[in-house]
Design an enzyme around this catalytic site. Sequence first.
Site, PDB file in Angstrom:
ATOM      1  N   LYS A  34      50.193 -75.215  17.266  1.00 58.68           N
ATOM      2  CA  LYS A  34      49.315 -74.024  17.489  1.00 58.68           C
ATOM      3  C   LYS A  34      49.831 -72.714  16.930  1.00 58.68           C
ATOM      4  O   LYS A  34      50.943 -72.705  16.105  1.00 58.68           O
ATOM      5  CB  LYS A  34      49.177 -73.620  19.078  1.00 58.68           C
ATOM      6  CG  LYS A  34      50.677 -73.395  19.536  1.00 58.68           C
ATOM      7  CD  LYS A  34      50.323 -73.428  21.117  1.00 58.68           C
ATOM      8  CE  LYS A  34      51.781 -73.242  21.931  1.00 58.68           C
ATOM      9  NZ  LYS A  34      51.723 -72.344  22.905  1.00 58.68           N
ATOM     10  N   TYR A 254      62.200 -42.849   7.847  1.00 62.95           N
ATOM     11  CA  TYR A 254      61.462 -41.970   9.047  1.00 62.95           C
ATOM     12  C   TYR A 254      62.157 -41.586  10.280  1.00 62.95           C
ATOM     13  O   TYR A 254      63.031 -42.440  10.969  1.00 62.95           O
ATOM     14  CB  TYR A 254      60.096 -43.001   9.547  1.00 62.95           C
ATOM     15  CG  TYR A 254      59.212 -42.954   8.561  1.00 62.95           C
ATOM     16  CD1 TYR A 254      58.406 -41.927   8.065  1.00 62.95           C
ATOM     17  CD2 TYR A 254      58.667 -44.373   7.946  1.00 62.95           C
ATOM     18  CE1 TYR A 254      57.441 -42.043   7.187  1.00 62.95           C
ATOM     19  CE2 TYR A 254      57.593 -44.346   7.347  1.00 62.95           C
ATOM     20  CZ  TYR A 254      57.049 -43.088   6.727  1.00 62.95           C
ATOM     21  OH  TYR A 254      55.815 -43.336   5.744  1.00 62.95           O
TER      22      TYR A 254
HETATM   23  C1  LIG Z   1      51.783 -76.548  27.140  1.00 64.95           C
HETATM   24  C2  LIG Z   1      52.919 -76.395  26.025  1.00 64.95           C
HETATM   25  N1  LIG Z   1      53.575 -77.522  25.969  1.00 64.95           N
HETATM   26  C3  LIG Z   1      54.447 -77.282  24.827  1.00 64.95           C
HETATM   27  C4  LIG Z   1      54.675 -76.089  24.143  1.00 64.95           C
HETATM   28  C5  LIG Z   1      55.996 -76.182  23.036  1.00 64.95           C
HETATM   29  O1  LIG Z   1      57.017 -75.444  23.471  1.00 64.95           O
HETATM   30  P1  LIG Z   1      58.261 -74.948  22.775  1.00 64.95           P
HETATM   31  O2  LIG Z   1      57.941 -74.164  21.617  1.00 64.95           O
HETATM   32  O3  LIG Z   1      59.105 -74.106  23.712  1.00 64.95           O
HETATM   33  O4  LIG Z   1      58.835 -76.341  22.386  1.00 64.95           O
HETATM   34  C6  LIG Z   1      54.098 -75.081  24.444  1.00 64.95           C
HETATM   35  C7  LIG Z   1      54.386 -73.880  23.776  1.00 64.95           C
HETATM   36  O5  LIG Z   1      54.131 -72.465  24.245  1.00 64.95           O
HETATM   37  C8  LIG Z   1      53.129 -75.063  25.305  1.00 64.95           C
HETATM   38  O6  LIG Z   1      52.151 -74.040  25.712  1.00 64.95           O
END
Ligand SMILES: Cc1ncc(COP(=O)(O)O)c(C=O)c1O
Length: 365
Positions: A34, A254
């Site tokens: 994602k 700045y």
């Molecule tokens: C439901 C879920 N599973 C797995 C993950 C993966 O987590 P990580 O990046 O800590 O491995 C996420 C990431 O936020 C998540 O929301």
Amino acid sequence: MLTAHAVIDLAALRHNLARVRDYAPESQVLAVIKANGYGHGALAVAEALSTADAFAVARLEEALKLRKGGIEHPILLLEGVFDPGELGVAAAHGCEIGVHSMSQLEALERAHLHSPVTVWLKIDSGMHRLGVAPEQAAEFYQRLQKTPSVKNVVLMTHFASADEPETGQTEAQLALFNQCTQTWQKDLRSLANSAAIIENPEAQKDWVRPGVMLYGASPFADKDAHELGLKPAMTLKTRVIAVRDLKAGGSVGYGATWQATEDTRLVVVAMGYGDGYPRHAPSGTPVMINGKRYPIVGRVSMDMITVDIGDADIKEGDQVILWGDNPTVDEIAMLCGTIGYELLCNITTRVVYHYIDSENPAEVR
Ligand SMILES: Cc1ncc(COP(=O)(O)O)c(C=O)c1O
């Protein structure tokens, strides 16, 4: 010559997936890509990780982009669909669907899908963000079993503190999840994110869900990626655009927040918060130039950062590494009071992406 650019090493992504399989040899891997593959480019990541068993995204649009790019793996929408109208589109594109609420369950019950979908029933075992309360799980499970649009159910939960094993919260969540799902032995289970994959083998179950470790960053504040056998996949680079002498007592940038205590030389590098480099990086945050670390000084501005190089021989055009193998994104994040995840996701569209394959240099795209 490129200025601000992110070099993504596809071989590092593959290496990190292999590490996931070493940590969790019995589990299938749902690679979490994602937020544009945690800022690495979701499609390129999916192609590089083609041996993953499935992919997970947060939103339907992310899944559709992957399908458009030719990705044929199962894709899970971790949070399900946000309105019932999306169900048909998600199903038509072969998405698997998270269910965490009554409205999502009812939408599935009412839906007339061409082919039934796999549903990941999210149970809230203690994170209290999304998920069905344990006492409601049986009702959800039974109704899903009777829903014609549902092919099968995967039982899932998410840990709140897997990166802080000393809290004991992961064990408590695992125990509650096990207790709540014990009568449904035939169904597959998924609990572990990166931290739990590494820290809690008993939580690995049928499907692990690694995110950050695939990109070669550490889920833990006190363990770095190299220690965990991971290779940073992104190197954020730019180059020196000016070399300036500064007299003792002179300030830079700045707000004049930093003052030279002795005569020194600064370089100005083409990178700033307009590229996603954190504005709140304090003076002293390291960058790497010609194999040596130097501290940034003064405030990070939109397009530029100033670096104190003392009497080093650094010239306009020399390459600067903001993060990668050294310093790691986790080190920079720690100095900025955040986590590597945020810095990786925050790279802006001005940064040019360049994909390499350090194991097959001819394959550069
Ligand atoms: C439901 C879920 N599973 C797995 C993950 C993966 O987590 P990580 O990046 O800590 O491995 C996420 C990431 O936020 C998540 O929301």
